[in-house]
Write an enzyme that holds these catalytic residues in place. Structure first.
Site, mmCIF file in Angstrom:
data_model
loop_
_atom_site.group_PDB
_atom_site.id
_atom_site.type_symbol
_atom_site.label_atom_id
_atom_site.label_comp_id
_atom_site.label_asym_id
_atom_site.label_seq_id
_atom_site.Cartn_x
_atom_site.Cartn_y
_atom_site.Cartn_z
ATOM 1 N N ASN A 8 99.056 103.785 47.582
ATOM 2 C CA ASN A 8 98.889 104.220 46.310
ATOM 3 C C ASN A 8 97.552 103.551 45.736
ATOM 4 O O ASN A 8 97.815 102.429 45.329
ATOM 5 C CB ASN A 8 100.022 104.203 45.335
ATOM 6 N N LYS A 10 95.955 103.995 43.048
ATOM 7 C CA LYS A 10 96.115 103.879 41.588
ATOM 8 C C LYS A 10 94.691 104.326 41.131
ATOM 9 O O LYS A 10 93.925 104.867 41.795
ATOM 10 C CB LYS A 10 96.583 102.469 40.862
ATOM 11 N N HIS A 94 105.762 108.519 39.222
ATOM 12 C CA HIS A 94 105.654 106.937 39.219
ATOM 13 C C HIS A 94 105.685 106.455 37.998
ATOM 14 O O HIS A 94 105.717 106.969 36.669
ATOM 15 C CB HIS A 94 103.963 106.881 39.923
ATOM 16 N N GLU A 96 104.214 104.014 36.292
ATOM 17 C CA GLU A 96 103.029 104.118 35.434
ATOM 18 C C GLU A 96 102.916 105.419 34.693
ATOM 19 O O GLU A 96 102.622 105.382 33.458
ATOM 20 C CB GLU A 96 101.909 103.628 36.132
ATOM 21 N N GLU A 164 111.278 102.538 43.516
ATOM 22 C CA GLU A 164 110.207 101.559 43.135
ATOM 23 C C GLU A 164 110.711 100.800 41.909
ATOM 24 O O GLU A 164 110.656 101.376 40.839
ATOM 25 C CB GLU A 164 108.956 102.178 42.885
ATOM 26 N N GLY A 170 103.542 95.566 41.387
ATOM 27 C CA GLY A 170 102.226 94.906 40.997
ATOM 28 C C GLY A 170 102.906 93.580 40.156
ATOM 29 O O GLY A 170 101.699 92.792 39.499
ATOM 30 N N SER A 209 105.449 95.474 45.354
ATOM 31 C CA SER A 209 104.971 94.346 45.832
ATOM 32 C C SER A 209 105.235 94.232 47.618
ATOM 33 O O SER A 209 105.548 92.996 47.856
ATOM 34 C CB SER A 209 105.518 93.202 45.203
#
Ligand code: PGA
Length: 251
Positions: A8, A10, A94, A96, A164, A170, A209
């Site tokens: 991904n 991003k 996701h 985010e 996730e 991250g 991560s």
């Protein structure tokens, strides 16, 4: 089941960087396992990525997509256009998208239904926050996210899941193998309550991560069928090292 590594990107890379990346990936990815690699470029450079990947076994998808072919949905990506461009997948939900763009579970249900109907494979992302985990709400949160988004899902059409944990995305803080297997088992059981055949064939990816040095211990877990990789997927060498370490751990 195969073991998949999905990168991904991003909102990273421009057209030039993407071209360099894809050429390097095509040159270095092991042929036998190329069909287990997926990349998720930003929509604005997906066209170029699609052109370069034509004829290769590596798949690509969108990071976000709406549930209708066309219409008054300013700023959204059409699953029909993505499909025409050669995409096979799209991420939805996701963390985010959920947190920064406030996408609710009910919207994800609409998207998931439309995406499946039009013919892309949705990869539904679910995951708890650090507070949820501290308050012992992990099971409740991920099962609710799964069930709500799958309200109108079609058991005959493919669907993938990505677990996730928000606190591991991250941050460099990876979930422990025990935490990951526990969550994946919860998701597998929730899928089985809906449809046991779907539960058996649905890949459940872990994301948060993932790096070359933790890939082996996570790839070994029974209910982990692949990784969704953010930061480490931006570097071809690291991305392929994750795949190599995962494959050798699985034997
Ligand atoms: P990360 O991101 O690997 O950088 O933690 C994972 C993701 O957000 O999909």
């Amino acid at each position: 089941m195969n073991f998949y590594c999905a990168g991904n990107w991003k909102m990273n890379m421009n057209a030039e960087a993407a071209a360099t990346y894809v050429c390097q990936l095509l040159a270095q990815a092991p042929k036998a396992e190329a069909q287990q690699l997926l990349i998720f470029p930003p929509a604005l450079i997906a066209w170029q990525v699609a052109e370069l990947l034509k004829g290769s076994a590596i798949s690509w998808g969108a990071q976000n997509c709406f549930g209708a072919e066309q219409g008054a949905f300013t700023g959204e990506n059409s699953p029909r256009v993505l499909l025409d461009m050669g995409a096979r997948f799209t991420l939805i939900g996701h963390s985010e998208r959920r947190q920064i763009f406030a996408e609710p579970d009910t919207l994800l249900a609409q998207k998931l239904e439309g995406i499946q109907r039009i013919g892309l494979t949705p990869i539904l992302c679910v995951g708890e926050t650090l507070d949820d985990r501290r308050w012992n709400r992990t099971r409740e949160v991920i099962v609710r996210q799964l069930r709500t988004a799958m309200k109108n899902a079609d058991p005959k059409k493919p669907l993938w899941i990505a677990y996730e944990p928000v606190w591991a995305i991250g941050t460099g803080e990876v979930a422990s193998p025990l935490q990951v297997e526990e969550a994946h088992e919860i998701l597998r059981k929730a899928l089985a309550e809906w449809n046991s055949a779907v539960a058996e064939r649905t890949p459940i990816l872990y994301g948060g991560s993932v790096k070359p040095d933790n890939a082996a211990s996570l790839a070994n877990l029974r209910n982990v069928n692949g990784f969704l990789i953010g930061g480490a997927s931006l570097n071809v060498t690291e991305f392929l090292a994750i795949q190599a370490n995962a494959q050798s751990a699985r034997g």
